[in-house]
Design an enzyme around this catalytic site. Sequence first.
Site, short mmCIF file in Angstrom:
data_model
loop_
_atom_site.label_atom_id
_atom_site.label_comp_id
_atom_site.label_asym_id
_atom_site.label_seq_id
_atom_site.Cartn_x
_atom_site.Cartn_y
_atom_site.Cartn_z
N TYR A 66 0.85 -1.19 0.00
CA TYR A 66 0.00 0.00 0.00
C TYR A 66 0.89 1.24 0.00
O TYR A 66 1.28 1.76 1.03
CB TYR A 66 -0.92 0.02 1.22
CG TYR A 66 -1.94 -1.09 1.26
CD1 TYR A 66 -2.18 -1.90 0.16
CD2 TYR A 66 -2.67 -1.34 2.42
CE1 TYR A 66 -3.12 -2.93 0.21
CE2 TYR A 66 -3.62 -2.36 2.48
CZ TYR A 66 -3.83 -3.15 1.38
OH TYR A 66 -4.77 -4.16 1.43
N PHE A 211 -13.29 -4.97 0.55
CA PHE A 211 -14.37 -4.36 -0.24
C PHE A 211 -15.72 -4.68 0.39
O PHE A 211 -16.64 -5.17 -0.27
CB PHE A 211 -14.31 -4.86 -1.69
CG PHE A 211 -15.00 -3.95 -2.68
CD1 PHE A 211 -14.93 -2.58 -2.54
CD2 PHE A 211 -15.70 -4.47 -3.75
CE1 PHE A 211 -15.55 -1.74 -3.46
CE2 PHE A 211 -16.32 -3.65 -4.67
CZ PHE A 211 -16.24 -2.28 -4.53
N PRO A 212 -15.88 -4.41 1.70
CA PRO A 212 -17.08 -4.86 2.40
C PRO A 212 -18.31 -3.99 2.18
O PRO A 212 -19.42 -4.40 2.52
CB PRO A 212 -16.67 -4.78 3.87
CG PRO A 212 -15.68 -3.67 3.91
CD PRO A 212 -14.91 -3.78 2.61
N LEU A 213 -18.15 -2.78 1.60
CA LEU A 213 -19.26 -1.84 1.55
C LEU A 213 -20.04 -1.85 0.24
O LEU A 213 -21.03 -1.15 0.12
CB LEU A 213 -18.74 -0.42 1.81
CG LEU A 213 -18.20 -0.16 3.21
CD1 LEU A 213 -17.67 1.25 3.33
CD2 LEU A 213 -19.29 -0.39 4.25
N GLY A 216 -24.03 -2.07 -4.74
CA GLY A 216 -24.49 -2.15 -6.11
C GLY A 216 -25.93 -1.70 -6.28
O GLY A 216 -26.38 -0.71 -5.69
#
Length: 288
Positions: A66, A211-213, A216
């Site tokens: 990162y 990428f839990p949020l 869609g």
Amino acid sequence: MSAQPAKSSGTFAIGGDLPVVRLGFGAMQLPGPGVWGESRDPEGAVRVLRRAVELGVNLIDTADSYGPFVADLLIREALHPYADDLVIATKAGFTRQGPNQWIPVGRPEYLRQQVELNLRHLGLERIDLLQLHRIDPKVPVADQVGELAALQSEGKIRHIGLSEVSVEDLVEAQKTATIVSVQNRFNLADRYSEPLLDHVSAAGIAFIPWFPLATGSLAGSDSPLSQVSKEHGASPSQLALAWLLKRSPVMLPIPGTSSVGHLEDNVAAAEIELTDDEFAALSAAASR
């Protein structure tokens, strides 16, 4: 919201001996665009990290790649000397060639080098959780995991985890070392890793969804997600996190952000308790 809302998510002991508050923080968004280069707002990133801990978060997920190393150095600036209960989970096994470019390298000598650099940049003598960022298809799994096990035996790693793997990958890695966590993409709208989640839930292995949020199309005005959000006075993102926390007791979401306001909104999700009917409705909507 309570003073330390993250603690409402409960706790989980990684590896059976490393207790963490289940709602953590992911540092991927702290470096520059494309997870490359310096932060646009280093002082703001430090504020976010310190505020996360104030809110009760004690699991910080990062990686050498990162930045590279930008997130690690920000964590050290913000939080070192570390609180006794703070767990920094990091990763090694990706090389960076530029913004949004990631190539796995699992050669043992490279993994050893990156673990040593993680230790140096984070200011640690031992990494509580070192996750193999990706399995390198060009290198035998036993060689990659075996090098991490060697570093573990030397006292430089406490626990070993994996990232973006299948059940078969996990089983193969377990032939070489004890694996205490897996980190795969998983959210309400994207559940391709559900077989792995079920497998590790039964085994008591931590599942750290990245990428839990993502919600869609589930966040449409007439969707079950929007309806439940109105009933709780919560945002769709908060409901997505509440759904993850209810999905399995081994689930450790690590939503990331570079904004204090967004951080506080995310952490407030720990105080939302979905009913079984609400959980079922959201699950069914997402599977359509």
